[in-house]
Design a protein around this motif. Structure first.
Motif, PDB file in Angstrom:
ATOM      1  N   VAL A  97      -2.001   4.246   9.182  1.00 33.40           N
ATOM      2  CA  VAL A  97      -2.703   3.103   8.599  1.00 33.40           C
ATOM      3  C   VAL A  97      -2.968   2.078   9.712  1.00 33.40           C
ATOM      4  O   VAL A  97      -2.048   1.405  10.177  1.00 33.40           O
ATOM      5  CB  VAL A  97      -1.928   2.488   7.422  1.00 33.40           C
ATOM      6  CG1 VAL A  97      -2.746   1.354   6.793  1.00 33.40           C
ATOM      7  CG2 VAL A  97      -1.615   3.554   6.372  1.00 33.40           C
ATOM      8  N   GLY A 125       4.099  -1.391   8.518  1.00 34.12           N
ATOM      9  CA  GLY A 125       3.533  -2.284   9.523  1.00 34.12           C
ATOM     10  C   GLY A 125       3.893  -3.715   9.202  1.00 34.12           C
ATOM     11  O   GLY A 125       4.222  -4.040   8.055  1.00 34.12           O
ATOM     12  N   ILE A 158       0.832  -1.216   0.000  1.00 27.11           N
ATOM     13  CA  ILE A 158       0.000   0.000   0.000  1.00 27.11           C
ATOM     14  C   ILE A 158       0.864   1.262   0.000  1.00 27.11           C
ATOM     15  O   ILE A 158       0.573   2.238  -0.698  1.00 27.11           O
ATOM     16  CB  ILE A 158      -0.923  -0.020   1.246  1.00 27.11           C
ATOM     17  CG1 ILE A 158      -1.863  -1.233   1.195  1.00 27.11           C
ATOM     18  CG2 ILE A 158      -1.708   1.274   1.379  1.00 27.11           C
ATOM     19  CD1 ILE A 158      -2.496  -1.604   2.531  1.00 27.11           C
ATOM     20  N   SER A 167      -6.279  -0.694  11.180  1.00 25.09           N
ATOM     21  CA  SER A 167      -6.909  -1.879  10.586  1.00 25.09           C
ATOM     22  C   SER A 167      -8.185  -2.239  11.338  1.00 25.09           C
ATOM     23  O   SER A 167      -8.325  -1.937  12.531  1.00 25.09           O
ATOM     24  CB  SER A 167      -5.941  -3.060  10.660  1.00 25.09           C
ATOM     25  OG  SER A 167      -6.599  -4.254  10.321  1.00 25.09           O
ATOM     26  N   LEU A 187       1.893  -8.490   3.491  1.00 30.08           N
ATOM     27  CA  LEU A 187       1.719  -8.408   4.951  1.00 30.08           C
ATOM     28  C   LEU A 187       1.842  -9.774   5.625  1.00 30.08           C
ATOM     29  O   LEU A 187       2.524  -9.925   6.630  1.00 30.08           O
ATOM     30  CB  LEU A 187       0.364  -7.766   5.273  1.00 30.08           C
ATOM     31  CG  LEU A 187       0.132  -7.417   6.737  1.00 30.08           C
ATOM     32  CD1 LEU A 187       1.102  -6.338   7.204  1.00 30.08           C
ATOM     33  CD2 LEU A 187      -1.300  -6.952   6.981  1.00 30.08           C
ATOM     34  N   TYR A 228      -0.674  -8.320  16.658  1.00 28.39           N
ATOM     35  CA  TYR A 228      -0.990  -7.421  15.541  1.00 28.39           C
ATOM     36  C   TYR A 228      -2.252  -6.604  15.861  1.00 28.39           C
ATOM     37  O   TYR A 228      -2.269  -5.381  15.695  1.00 28.39           O
ATOM     38  CB  TYR A 228      -1.186  -8.241  14.256  1.00 28.39           C
ATOM     39  CG  TYR A 228      -1.545  -7.400  13.055  1.00 28.39           C
ATOM     40  CD1 TYR A 228      -0.575  -6.637  12.398  1.00 28.39           C
ATOM     41  CD2 TYR A 228      -2.855  -7.344  12.569  1.00 28.39           C
ATOM     42  CE1 TYR A 228      -0.911  -5.846  11.291  1.00 28.39           C
ATOM     43  CE2 TYR A 228      -3.196  -6.560  11.466  1.00 28.39           C
ATOM     44  CZ  TYR A 228      -2.218  -5.815  10.836  1.00 28.39           C
ATOM     45  OH  TYR A 228      -2.532  -5.033   9.747  1.00 28.39           O
TER      46      TYR A 228
HETATM   47  N1  LIG Z   1      -2.801  -5.758   3.611  1.00 26.97           N
HETATM   48  C1  LIG Z   1      -3.916  -5.646   4.327  1.00 26.97           C
HETATM   49  O1  LIG Z   1      -4.910  -6.345   4.099  1.00 26.97           O
HETATM   50  C2  LIG Z   1      -3.980  -4.651   5.451  1.00 26.97           C
HETATM   51  C3  LIG Z   1      -5.190  -4.533   6.169  1.00 26.97           C
HETATM   52  C4  LIG Z   1      -5.270  -3.612   7.199  1.00 26.97           C
HETATM   53  C5  LIG Z   1      -4.179  -2.812   7.493  1.00 26.97           C
HETATM   54  N2  LIG Z   1      -3.007  -2.951   6.804  1.00 26.97           N
HETATM   55  C6  LIG Z   1      -1.878  -2.086   7.174  1.00 26.97           C
HETATM   56  O2  LIG Z   1      -1.363  -1.467   6.011  1.00 26.97           O
HETATM   57  C7  LIG Z   1      -0.003  -1.081   6.241  1.00 26.97           C
HETATM   58  C8  LIG Z   1       0.838  -1.448   5.038  1.00 26.97           C
HETATM   59  O3  LIG Z   1       0.879  -2.862   4.949  1.00 26.97           O
HETATM   60  P1  LIG Z   1       0.874  -3.660   3.551  1.00 26.97           P
HETATM   61  O4  LIG Z   1      -0.353  -4.470   3.548  1.00 26.97           O
HETATM   62  O5  LIG Z   1       1.177  -2.773   2.430  1.00 26.97           O
HETATM   63  O6  LIG Z   1       2.071  -4.693   3.842  1.00 26.97           O
HETATM   64  P2  LIG Z   1       3.493  -4.895   3.123  1.00 26.97           P
HETATM   65  O7  LIG Z   1       3.319  -5.108   1.669  1.00 26.97           O
HETATM   66  O8  LIG Z   1       4.151  -5.967   3.921  1.00 26.97           O
HETATM   67  O9  LIG Z   1       4.221  -3.496   3.344  1.00 26.97           O
HETATM   68  C9  LIG Z   1       4.700  -3.137   4.608  1.00 26.97           C
HETATM   69  C10 LIG Z   1       5.757  -2.073   4.453  1.00 26.97           C
HETATM   70  O10 LIG Z   1       6.288  -1.785   5.757  1.00 26.97           O
HETATM   71  C11 LIG Z   1       7.707  -1.888   5.698  1.00 26.97           C
HETATM   72  N3  LIG Z   1       8.291  -2.283   6.988  1.00 26.97           N
HETATM   73  C12 LIG Z   1       7.991  -3.365   7.728  1.00 26.97           C
HETATM   74  N4  LIG Z   1       8.785  -3.412   8.812  1.00 26.97           N
HETATM   75  C13 LIG Z   1       9.599  -2.336   8.750  1.00 26.97           C
HETATM   76  C14 LIG Z   1      10.639  -1.847   9.557  1.00 26.97           C
HETATM   77  N5  LIG Z   1      11.026  -2.473  10.666  1.00 26.97           N
HETATM   78  N6  LIG Z   1      11.279  -0.719   9.193  1.00 26.97           N
HETATM   79  C15 LIG Z   1      10.923  -0.063   8.062  1.00 26.97           C
HETATM   80  N7  LIG Z   1       9.940  -0.483   7.229  1.00 26.97           N
HETATM   81  C16 LIG Z   1       9.296  -1.617   7.583  1.00 26.97           C
HETATM   82  C17 LIG Z   1       7.965  -2.943   4.646  1.00 26.97           C
HETATM   83  O11 LIG Z   1       9.318  -2.876   4.231  1.00 26.97           O
HETATM   84  P3  LIG Z   1      10.059  -4.126   3.506  1.00 26.97           P
HETATM   85  O12 LIG Z   1       9.725  -3.987   2.040  1.00 26.97           O
HETATM   86  O13 LIG Z   1      11.484  -3.879   3.803  1.00 26.97           O
HETATM   87  O14 LIG Z   1       9.518  -5.379   4.117  1.00 26.97           O
HETATM   88  C18 LIG Z   1       6.940  -2.530   3.589  1.00 26.97           C
HETATM   89  O15 LIG Z   1       7.417  -1.440   2.852  1.00 26.97           O
HETATM   90  C19 LIG Z   1       0.406  -1.769   7.532  1.00 26.97           C
HETATM   91  O16 LIG Z   1       0.401  -0.830   8.590  1.00 26.97           O
HETATM   92  C20 LIG Z   1      -0.685  -2.810   7.758  1.00 26.97           C
HETATM   93  O17 LIG Z   1      -0.874  -3.103   9.121  1.00 26.97           O
HETATM   94  C21 LIG Z   1      -2.894  -3.845   5.785  1.00 26.97           C
END
Ligand SMILES: NC(=O)c1ccc[n+]([C@@H]2O[C@H](COP(=O)([O-])OP(=O)(O)OC[C@H]3O[C@@H](n4cnc5c(N)ncnc54)[C@H](OP(=O)(O)O)[C@@H]3O)[C@@H](O)[C@H]2O)c1
Length: 290
Positions: free
Chosen positions: A146, A100, A24, A148, A212, A175
């Motif tokens: 962001v 996240g 995202i 959830s 995620l 989480y």
């Molecule tokens: N996907 C869903 O269905 C969903 C639903 C509700 C909420 N969310 C929320 O949306 C947000 C984005 O998640 P996403 O779904 O896009 O997941 P994602 O594809 O796993 O992206 C997560 C991002 O966070 C970065 N990250 C994780 N740990 C980190 C750290 N220690 N230091 C710096 N960067 C870090 C990751 O970097 P790397 O590339 O290095 O791993 C990646 O860029 C999160 O807060 C998640 O909780 C997602």
């Protein structure tokens, strides 16, 4: 009267987004750059960050996103990040706390924090507080976190570390707790910033097909994710509410709200509890030594 084109809308604005290397966050960064903002990509991996910069420049050749490397699970790195931002940027118009993780098996960082609690909550709590002078300098600024729908199952325990005994640990519960913290933090922050030009809102992006849930996640979670996949939305769609909150004039003065599908949405009772929000604030101050 001249109508601003989409590309001019964010000209002159500086937007910092964490977790911009994938999912995202990457799409959010790309779309905000497309609208003319100067983007600061906060990532932990240089190669992935450069890949995002490349993707952005493919759609917006004139944009020059900055990359700041930071492992958000380490608060010392968060402090260094904030110091770098303060040094480099006079003002910050939008801060998007997007990064996240869904944790795997119990992991305690070198600084003694449970991995998802520190990455998903303590890091944005600390970063936001340290960047308030830059946000204030923008006159009108927006803080977007962001969160959830997982927050409905969350609770804030007196000391997160107490239940980090391996036999009691559930990565999914951890989480959910951290996502409840995102909303309580936003509410308390909005209250504290009431007399400033800074707003604080949070959102659920939808159930989005991203990285995620990953190979380190529990077997049950991986199975649930696999089954849910056909119903998931793309990261393009998942980024829409973040983009809306960063850009829409309709929300310029709205603060302390939780959004879904770019509309205000209901949260759990706990997420609305003022006492719980100030308790979390105190815990977070202590745990981050703010
Ligand atoms: N996907 C869903 O269905 C969903 C639903 C509700 C909420 N969310 C929320 O949306 C947000 C984005 O998640 P996403 O779904 O896009 O997941 P994602 O594809 O796993 O992206 C997560 C991002 O966070 C970065 N990250 C994780 N740990 C980190 C750290 N220690 N230091 C710096 N960067 C870090 C990751 O970097 P790397 O590339 O290095 O791993 C990646 O860029 C999160 O807060 C998640 O909780 C997602």
């Amino acid at each position: 009267m001249a109508v601003l084109s989409e590309n001019q809308l964010l000209t002159g604005k500086t937007i910092l987004i964490t977790g911009a290397s994938g999912g995202i966050g990457q799409i959010t960064a790309r779309e905000l750059a497309r609208r003319g903002a100067h983007i600061v990509l906060v990532c932990r991996n240089q190669e992935r960050a450069e890949h995002t910069r490349h993707l952005i420049q493919q759609v917006s050749p004139a944009s020059e996103p900055d990359i700041l490397l930071c492992d958000l699970s380490l608060l010392a790195e968060v402090r260094t990040l904030a110091a770098t931002v303060a040094q480099r940027y006079e003002k910050l118009d939008v801060l998007i706390n997007n990064a996240g993780i869904m944790p795997g098996p119990l992991t305690i960082t070198a600084e003694g924090h449970e991995l998802s609690w520190v990455t998903n909550h303590l890091a944005p709590f600390l970063l936001t507080n340290l960047l308030l002078p830059q946000l204030e300098a923008a006159g009108q600024a927006r803080i977007i976190s962001v969160a959830s729908e997982a927050h409905w199952l969350g609770e804030i325990e007196p000391a997160q570390t107490l239940r980090n005994a391996p036999d009691k640990y559930s990565s999914f519960t951890a989480y959910c707790d951290s996502k409840l913290a995102n909303i309580l933090f936003t509410n308390e922050l909005a209250h504290r910033l009431e007399l400033t030009g800074i707003t604080a809102n949070c959102l659920h992006p939808g159930v989005v097909d991203t990285g995620l849930v990953n190979p380190r996640s529990s077997r049950l979670l991986k199975l649930m994710w696999l089954l849910a996949r056909p119903l998931m939305i793309t990261a393009e769609k998942g980024a829409q509410t973040s983009i809306y909150l960063a850009t829409a004039s309709q929300v310029a003065t709205i603060s302390g709200r939780y959004f879904k599908n770019s509309k205000p949405a209901r949260t759990s009772g706990t997420a609305q509890n003022r006492a719980e929000a100030s308790r979390l604030w105190r815990i977070s101050e202590e745990e981050t030594a703010l």
